[in-house]
Design a protein around this motif. Structure first.
Motif: not given
Length: 309
Positions: A283-307
């Motif tokens: 878990r600790m190693k996963a959290r380190r990766i996630m901290e970097r992802i959160k620093f680098l990007s803003e989460p955006v939900l993409v919805e809609g039908p399966n094209r």
């Protein structure tokens, strides 16, 4: 055959020719770029030098610079496709020097990276993605708005955060990456899209042919890097800690824009990164990766039908 000097004398004695010549001379010297060059170098140039260089100046006025008259690289109107002109002073005359145009630079960079990194391959519909095809898409309106904001602000702030597009299968997350990459290319900015499952497989096989370091360098230094389908890979401690971790760490330290697409939201991705293919929980190693992802990007939900259906 008439001597060239006699021909010139005959032509210059013709009033219509004189009128056309003077008009063409005036049009050439009033070309914005040529005018700016003459003003910048006014202390180095004489009227005789300018007159003797008129043919080169006229040639320059008809060429495309910074791709401003070309629809694309294949449609380049210049004598040397992919090269644009620059005025220089050489041996007492004004001459033209040719350098790679922005589109040629991006094209060559992509070719170099493609020859090195096989996982750069993305489907043709992604490579040709355009925002104009998404204008009336209410499902992806928020994602498109944030992507366009990033592109609009890139020239002023190339260190801004990327975006983490997440949502169900087939909602167009990868298409958004392609649209962003193409819009940036129109601004002369190169980007790199890597398909994560294939990237990790390739990196593992690169240990044997000694190309791992070269590939890591090319990926981590991309102007704009895009991880497509993170979370779809079979996770191992090595790919997480020795490939993904260093790539994200470098980009975080250098403030380089990084995008992601995933079927997982951030919490689900952390859970995915916590368990290796051997079933080990880290878990600790996963959290380190996630901290970097959160620093680098803003989460955006993409919805809609399966094209894809």
């Amino acid at each position: 055959m008439e001597n060239i000097n006699d021909t010139l004398k005959r032509l210059t004695g013709n009033q219509d020719f004189k009128k056309r010549y003077e008009q063409q001379r005036a049009d050439t010297l009033n070309h914005p770029d040529i005018k700016a060059f003459l003003i910048e170098h006014q202390h180095e140039l004489t009227e005789d030098m300018v007159n003797r260089s008129l043919i080169k100046l006229y040639e320059y006025s008809k060429l495309s610079k910074e791709c401003n008259k070309c629809p694309n690289l294949e449609g380049c109107i210049n004598f040397m496709q992919g090269y644009h002109p620059e005025l220089v002073i050489t041996r007492g005359l004004i001459d033209i020097k040719y350098d790679k145009c922005p589109r040629k630079v991006i094209h060559d960079e992509k070719r170099k990276n493609e020859s090195l990194i096989k996982s750069l391959y993305v489907p043709k519909d992604i490579l040709h993605a355009k925002f104009k095809d998404l204008h009336n898409d209410v499902y992806r309106a928020d994602a498109v708005d944030k992507a366009v904001t990033f592109i609009t602000n890139y020239s002023k702030n190339p260190s801004q955060k990327g975006l983490y597009f997440y949502g169900q299968f087939g909602v167009g997350k990868s298409y958004l990456l392609g649209a962003i990459a193409n819009a940036l290319a129109n601004q002369g900015v190169s980007s790199m899209i890597v398909y994560v499952p294939e990237l990790f497989r390739e990196m593992k096989s690169s240990i044997g042919d000694s190309t791992l370091n070269d590939k890591m360098e090319a990926i981590k230094r991309a102007n704009v890097l895009m991880f497509d389908d993170i979370g779809a890979e079979t996770m191992s401690s090595w790919t997480r800690d020795e490939v993904l971790g260093p790539l994200l760490q470098f980009r975080m330290l250098e403030n380089l824009p990084t995008f992601f697409t995933s079927n997982f939201d951030l919490k689900e991705l952390e859970h995915h990164l916590s368990y290796t293919q051997r079933g080990e929980e880290e878990r600790m190693k996963a959290r380190r990766i996630m901290e970097r992802i959160k620093f680098l990007s803003e989460p955006v939900l993409v919805e809609g039908p399966n094209r894809r259906r």
